[in-house]
Scaffold this motif. Sequence first.
Motif, PDB file in Angstrom:
ATOM      1  N   ALA B 299       0.832  -1.205   0.000  1.00  0.00           N
ATOM      2  CA  ALA B 299       0.000   0.000   0.000  1.00  0.00           C
ATOM      3  C   ALA B 299       0.867   1.255   0.000  1.00  0.00           C
ATOM      4  O   ALA B 299       0.588   2.210  -0.732  1.00  0.00           O
ATOM      5  N   SER B 300       1.939   1.238   0.789  1.00  0.00           N
ATOM      6  CA  SER B 300       2.754   2.448   0.845  1.00  0.00           C
ATOM      7  C   SER B 300       3.478   2.664  -0.483  1.00  0.00           C
ATOM      8  O   SER B 300       3.730   3.791  -0.895  1.00  0.00           O
ATOM      9  N   TYR B 301       3.797   1.563  -1.168  1.00  0.00           N
ATOM     10  CA  TYR B 301       4.426   1.689  -2.484  1.00  0.00           C
ATOM     11  C   TYR B 301       3.449   2.308  -3.476  1.00  0.00           C
ATOM     12  O   TYR B 301       3.781   3.234  -4.216  1.00  0.00           O
ATOM     13  N   ALA B 302       2.217   1.777  -3.467  1.00  0.00           N
ATOM     14  CA  ALA B 302       1.214   2.208  -4.453  1.00  0.00           C
ATOM     15  C   ALA B 302       0.771   3.651  -4.242  1.00  0.00           C
ATOM     16  O   ALA B 302       0.278   4.300  -5.158  1.00  0.00           O
ATOM     17  N   GLU B 303       0.964   4.162  -3.017  1.00  0.00           N
ATOM     18  CA  GLU B 303       0.568   5.545  -2.738  1.00  0.00           C
ATOM     19  C   GLU B 303       1.429   6.551  -3.479  1.00  0.00           C
ATOM     20  O   GLU B 303       1.053   7.688  -3.678  1.00  0.00           O
ATOM     21  N   ARG B 304       2.646   6.146  -3.821  1.00  0.00           N
ATOM     22  CA  ARG B 304       3.571   7.081  -4.449  1.00  0.00           C
ATOM     23  C   ARG B 304       3.465   7.011  -5.965  1.00  0.00           C
ATOM     24  O   ARG B 304       2.991   6.035  -6.513  1.00  0.00           O
ATOM     25  N   GLY B 305       3.939   8.066  -6.613  1.00  0.00           N
ATOM     26  CA  GLY B 305       3.943   8.063  -8.064  1.00  0.00           C
ATOM     27  C   GLY B 305       2.747   8.782  -8.641  1.00  0.00           C
ATOM     28  O   GLY B 305       2.003   9.454  -7.932  1.00  0.00           O
ATOM     29  N   MET B 306       2.575   8.650  -9.960  1.00  0.00           N
ATOM     30  CA  MET B 306       1.449   9.311 -10.609  1.00  0.00           C
ATOM     31  C   MET B 306       0.836   8.376 -11.648  1.00  0.00           C
ATOM     32  O   MET B 306       1.516   7.512 -12.205  1.00  0.00           O
ATOM     33  N   GLY B 307      -0.468   8.528 -11.880  1.00  0.00           N
ATOM     34  CA  GLY B 307      -1.153   7.734 -12.901  1.00  0.00           C
ATOM     35  C   GLY B 307      -0.906   6.255 -12.713  1.00  0.00           C
ATOM     36  O   GLY B 307      -1.066   5.721 -11.615  1.00  0.00           O
ATOM     37  N   ARG B 308      -0.484   5.593 -13.793  1.00  0.00           N
ATOM     38  CA  ARG B 308      -0.221   4.162 -13.715  1.00  0.00           C
ATOM     39  C   ARG B 308       1.256   3.869 -13.429  1.00  0.00           C
ATOM     40  O   ARG B 308       1.688   2.728 -13.464  1.00  0.00           O
ATOM     41  N   SER B 309       2.020   4.915 -13.151  1.00  0.00           N
ATOM     42  CA  SER B 309       3.420   4.722 -12.772  1.00  0.00           C
ATOM     43  C   SER B 309       3.525   4.858 -11.261  1.00  0.00           C
ATOM     44  O   SER B 309       3.575   5.956 -10.721  1.00  0.00           O
ATOM     45  N   LYS B 310       3.498   3.712 -10.581  1.00  0.00           N
ATOM     46  CA  LYS B 310       3.438   3.715  -9.117  1.00  0.00           C
ATOM     47  C   LYS B 310       4.816   3.538  -8.499  1.00  0.00           C
ATOM     48  O   LYS B 310       5.695   2.908  -9.084  1.00  0.00           O
ATOM     49  N   GLY B 311       4.920   4.040  -7.285  1.00  0.00           N
ATOM     50  CA  GLY B 311       6.132   3.792  -6.513  1.00  0.00           C
ATOM     51  C   GLY B 311       7.261   4.737  -6.868  1.00  0.00           C
ATOM     52  O   GLY B 311       7.047   5.843  -7.365  1.00  0.00           O
ATOM     53  N   THR B 312       8.478   4.264  -6.601  1.00  0.00           N
ATOM     54  CA  THR B 312       9.645   5.098  -6.850  1.00  0.00           C
ATOM     55  C   THR B 312      10.479   4.532  -7.984  1.00  0.00           C
ATOM     56  O   THR B 312      10.397   3.358  -8.297  1.00  0.00           O
ATOM     57  N   MET B 313      11.269   5.407  -8.594  1.00  0.00           N
ATOM     58  CA  MET B 313      12.178   4.992  -9.654  1.00  0.00           C
ATOM     59  C   MET B 313      13.589   5.445  -9.284  1.00  0.00           C
ATOM     60  O   MET B 313      13.800   6.624  -9.015  1.00  0.00           O
ATOM     61  N   PRO B 314      14.530   4.529  -9.239  1.00  0.00           N
ATOM     62  CA  PRO B 314      15.916   4.947  -9.046  1.00  0.00           C
ATOM     63  C   PRO B 314      16.446   5.548 -10.350  1.00  0.00           C
ATOM     64  O   PRO B 314      16.773   4.834 -11.288  1.00  0.00           O
ATOM     65  N   ILE B 315      16.472   6.874 -10.397  1.00  0.00           N
ATOM     66  CA  ILE B 315      16.879   7.564 -11.623  1.00  0.00           C
ATOM     67  C   ILE B 315      18.395   7.773 -11.595  1.00  0.00           C
ATOM     68  O   ILE B 315      18.969   8.039 -10.540  1.00  0.00           O
ATOM     69  N   GLN B 316      19.014   7.645 -12.745  1.00  0.00           N
ATOM     70  CA  GLN B 316      20.456   7.783 -12.808  1.00  0.00           C
ATOM     71  C   GLN B 316      20.825   9.027 -13.594  1.00  0.00           C
ATOM     72  O   GLN B 316      20.466   9.160 -14.761  1.00  0.00           O
ATOM     73  N   LEU B 317      21.496   9.963 -12.927  1.00  0.00           N
ATOM     74  CA  LEU B 317      21.897  11.220 -13.558  1.00  0.00           C
ATOM     75  C   LEU B 317      23.323  11.057 -14.061  1.00  0.00           C
ATOM     76  O   LEU B 317      24.242  10.845 -13.273  1.00  0.00           O
ATOM     77  N   ALA B 318      23.473  11.139 -15.386  1.00  0.00           N
ATOM     78  CA  ALA B 318      24.755  10.763 -15.978  1.00  0.00           C
ATOM     79  C   ALA B 318      25.167  11.730 -17.071  1.00  0.00           C
ATOM     80  O   ALA B 318      24.430  12.649 -17.434  1.00  0.00           O
ATOM     81  N   GLY B 319      26.358  11.492 -17.595  1.00  0.00           N
ATOM     82  CA  GLY B 319      26.867  12.321 -18.680  1.00  0.00           C
ATOM     83  C   GLY B 319      27.386  13.645 -18.135  1.00  0.00           C
ATOM     84  O   GLY B 319      27.914  13.711 -17.024  1.00  0.00           O
ATOM     85  N   ASN B 320      27.199  14.680 -18.922  1.00  0.00           N
ATOM     86  CA  ASN B 320      27.751  15.983 -18.580  1.00  0.00           C
ATOM     87  C   ASN B 320      26.827  16.705 -17.596  1.00  0.00           C
ATOM     88  O   ASN B 320      26.119  17.640 -17.948  1.00  0.00           O
ATOM     89  N   ILE B 321      26.827  16.251 -16.352  1.00  0.00           N
ATOM     90  CA  ILE B 321      25.944  16.819 -15.329  1.00  0.00           C
ATOM     91  C   ILE B 321      26.781  17.105 -14.088  1.00  0.00           C
ATOM     92  O   ILE B 321      27.678  16.341 -13.738  1.00  0.00           O
ATOM     93  N   LYS B 322      26.470  18.239 -13.438  1.00  0.00           N
ATOM     94  CA  LYS B 322      27.290  18.668 -12.314  1.00  0.00           C
ATOM     95  C   LYS B 322      27.165  17.703 -11.140  1.00  0.00           C
ATOM     96  O   LYS B 322      28.162  17.245 -10.589  1.00  0.00           O
ATOM     97  N   HIS B 323      25.918  17.432 -10.753  1.00  0.00           N
ATOM     98  CA  HIS B 323      25.691  16.516  -9.633  1.00  0.00           C
ATOM     99  C   HIS B 323      25.137  15.200 -10.151  1.00  0.00           C
ATOM    100  O   HIS B 323      23.943  14.952 -10.108  1.00  0.00           O
ATOM    101  N   GLY B 324      26.025  14.357 -10.641  1.00  0.00           N
ATOM    102  CA  GLY B 324      25.590  13.067 -11.184  1.00  0.00           C
ATOM    103  C   GLY B 324      25.489  12.034 -10.087  1.00  0.00           C
ATOM    104  O   GLY B 324      26.118  12.158  -9.036  1.00  0.00           O
ATOM    105  N   GLY B 325      24.658  11.021 -10.338  1.00  0.00           N
ATOM    106  CA  GLY B 325      24.555   9.947  -9.362  1.00  0.00           C
ATOM    107  C   GLY B 325      23.180   9.325  -9.370  1.00  0.00           C
ATOM    108  O   GLY B 325      22.436   9.416 -10.350  1.00  0.00           O
ATOM    109  N   LEU B 326      22.860   8.695  -8.246  1.00  0.00           N
ATOM    110  CA  LEU B 326      21.612   7.958  -8.154  1.00  0.00           C
ATOM    111  C   LEU B 326      20.574   8.765  -7.394  1.00  0.00           C
ATOM    112  O   LEU B 326      20.836   9.217  -6.279  1.00  0.00           O
ATOM    113  N   TYR B 327      19.394   8.928  -7.990  1.00  0.00           N
ATOM    114  CA  TYR B 327      18.344   9.726  -7.379  1.00  0.00           C
ATOM    115  C   TYR B 327      17.036   8.951  -7.398  1.00  0.00           C
ATOM    116  O   TYR B 327      16.343   8.914  -8.407  1.00  0.00           O
TER     117      TYR B 327
END
Lengths: 142, 519
Positions: B299-327
Amino acid sequence: MSSKEHKIGEIIAEHHRREGPLLPILHDVQEEFGCVDTESEAIIAKGLNLSRADVHGVVSFYHDYSPTADPRPVVQICRAEACKARGVEQIIDAAKAAAGERVAIKTVYCLGLCSAGPAARVGDDLHIRLDNQSVSKLIENA
Amino acid sequence: MTIIKISDDALARAGGADALASAFEKKGFEVHRTSSWGMHWLEPLVEINGIGWGPVTLSRVDEIADGGADDICVGPIAAHPFITGQTRLTFARAGKTRPLSLEDYEASGGWSGLTRARQIGAERIVEEVTASGLRGRGGAGFPTGIKWKTVLGAPGPKKYIVCNADEGDSGTFADRMAMEGDPFALIEGMAIAGEAVGADQGYIYLRSEYPDAIRKLNAALKLCADIIAPFKCEVRVGAGAYVCGEETSLLNSLEGKRGEVRAKPPLPALEGFLGRPTVVNNVLSLAAVPHILMQGGAASYAERGMGRSKGTMPIQLAGNIKHGGLYEVAFGITLGELVNDIGGGTASGRPVKAVQVGGPLGAYIHPDQFDIPFDYEAFTAADALIGHAGVTVFDDTADMGEMAHFAMEFCSAESCGKCTPCRIGAVRGQEIIERIRSGGRKRDGVEMTPQIHNAPKNEGRSAAEEIGLLTDLCETMKFGSLCALGGFTPYPVMSALRNWPEDFVGDPAAIANALDAAK
Ligand SMILES: Cc1cc2nc3c(=O)[nH]c(=O)nc-3n(C[C@H](O)[C@H](O)[C@H](O)COP(=O)(O)O)c2cc1C
Ligand code: SF4
Ligand code: FES
């Protein structure tokens, strides 16, 4: 029995009970001899009761297996998108110059260090934030 | 005694973390090698009593030991804006625990998902995973619960759980960080999947480019064999083929065959590894499961997100970016927030020119489109791809014509060869892009001879006509390819052409006209 046959026989014996033993065997053969040549393919085919064509088809499909051994040290440089965005193409000339004929420079697509490229791999050692100077030094020490 | 935390993640090690660790040990400190917080621009990061210094070089060790080095001190790490903005569920342990310590894992709630899963049984596990809304993190976004239900219902005495750890997309590293930083969580997720569908054997197909992850998972599997028993699991190392990330190609490779893509149906869920019912899931999908299976987790997972994209996504900031890493963050955040606010713009300090999301098969997005929210449906509507959520930033020195050419080059290098539009189209695509960039194609001497009577005796193709040809080729690849390697390569190519025509030809207006005409 040649020593190669003997060694490959041992490798096959270690893996043949696994489900899908061929790739683990090929990895070990590549590691042991620096290549998977036609002689090895034939020995493996016989050991696993496959045709030589089957084994060759698999060996030639994957980038990690080479048909002949290259005695030179290898430096893999990532040239995928994120490392391009961080300027890897600008250090390739320096890398090639430092390598000359002594070191083999290979292209690899992504080492998972994409936030801190340009990245390279030598054996199991990884390197990040490379520039002309550090890449040359890395290659000279390879 | 003061404990110093230094990550043993591959990126930190590549930055010199091992040498730092021994330097601090030599000074008499106890050093704990933990997972990485994911703030990659600060790696190697040294943490003492919650305070962080980074990036640290050997020459600064003495100062840090004395509490100095203020210029590279970032203060309390847990209060850093890059961390406080995140919702870390899959990466809850990142930066905090020692990856191979069973003690740390248990102390931070490890194995409670598996224990509960064993109590509630197969049907309820599948129900809870379905209720969580979890969708596959490998790229296609298929609901994980539905996949598991199919395998649960499939007849057969032997079933398998296969973890797709081939993470070949440039700009992605979340699978790597999860495997290196929290290997037991992935294994626990696989064991839960085994409980859910009735499988007692798991395989982790791990790319050979990740030596640290291979070593750590093998070690972790040894340590926890008794805990996950009767479930068994083994690491299988890939052999450097990008296409083996595609699930049916992966299964062929696991069986010891050429990594050629299989036609679907049959679905792997019904006829997968060795023809038996198989769950194939990405590392992040499986690593999200232990949290979901905790009391109230779904339930706590499904509460997050928007529309049919539920929960969290480990986003990866890469390439020519000042603060790169895992978000890791709930779905719905915009691309602009990610790149500019969190990522701080480019590392070079120059303007952002383009962003590629979703790896080599994802479209190049223009900063004008930075308001798109991170949501599977919103991205699809914009002809873009979330994929494995890698965000690769380029500054204004990038040559997008070059990047379009590289997209085709990559496709031709990695094509499995099964279908013509991909195998041959990708080669022709490179040639066409080269010709567009050099102003079109002149007739050659042979074509102009009277003997070659069916060759038109004209000026040859203009750049605009070549663009028509490229558009046509891309359509053929999109609709005539068996898998997304051939089918999606047109997206980075055409988006680059549409958004940055000036990187292809001297007269960008001509491209706009040619693109309109080709519609
Ligand atoms: C060319 C290609 C490469 C892929 N590479 C990966 C990969 O590296 N890792 C991954 O998890 N999925 C990859 N996929 C997606 C898989 O086919 C599959 O959808 C996924 O493993 C299913 O797991 P999920 O439902 O947990 O996402 C790839 C697909 C294609 C077409
Ligand atoms: S699109 Fe390319 S990689 Fe995919 S099945 Fe066809 S030839 Fe193979
Ligand atoms: S793109 Fe070079 S390491 Fe990922």
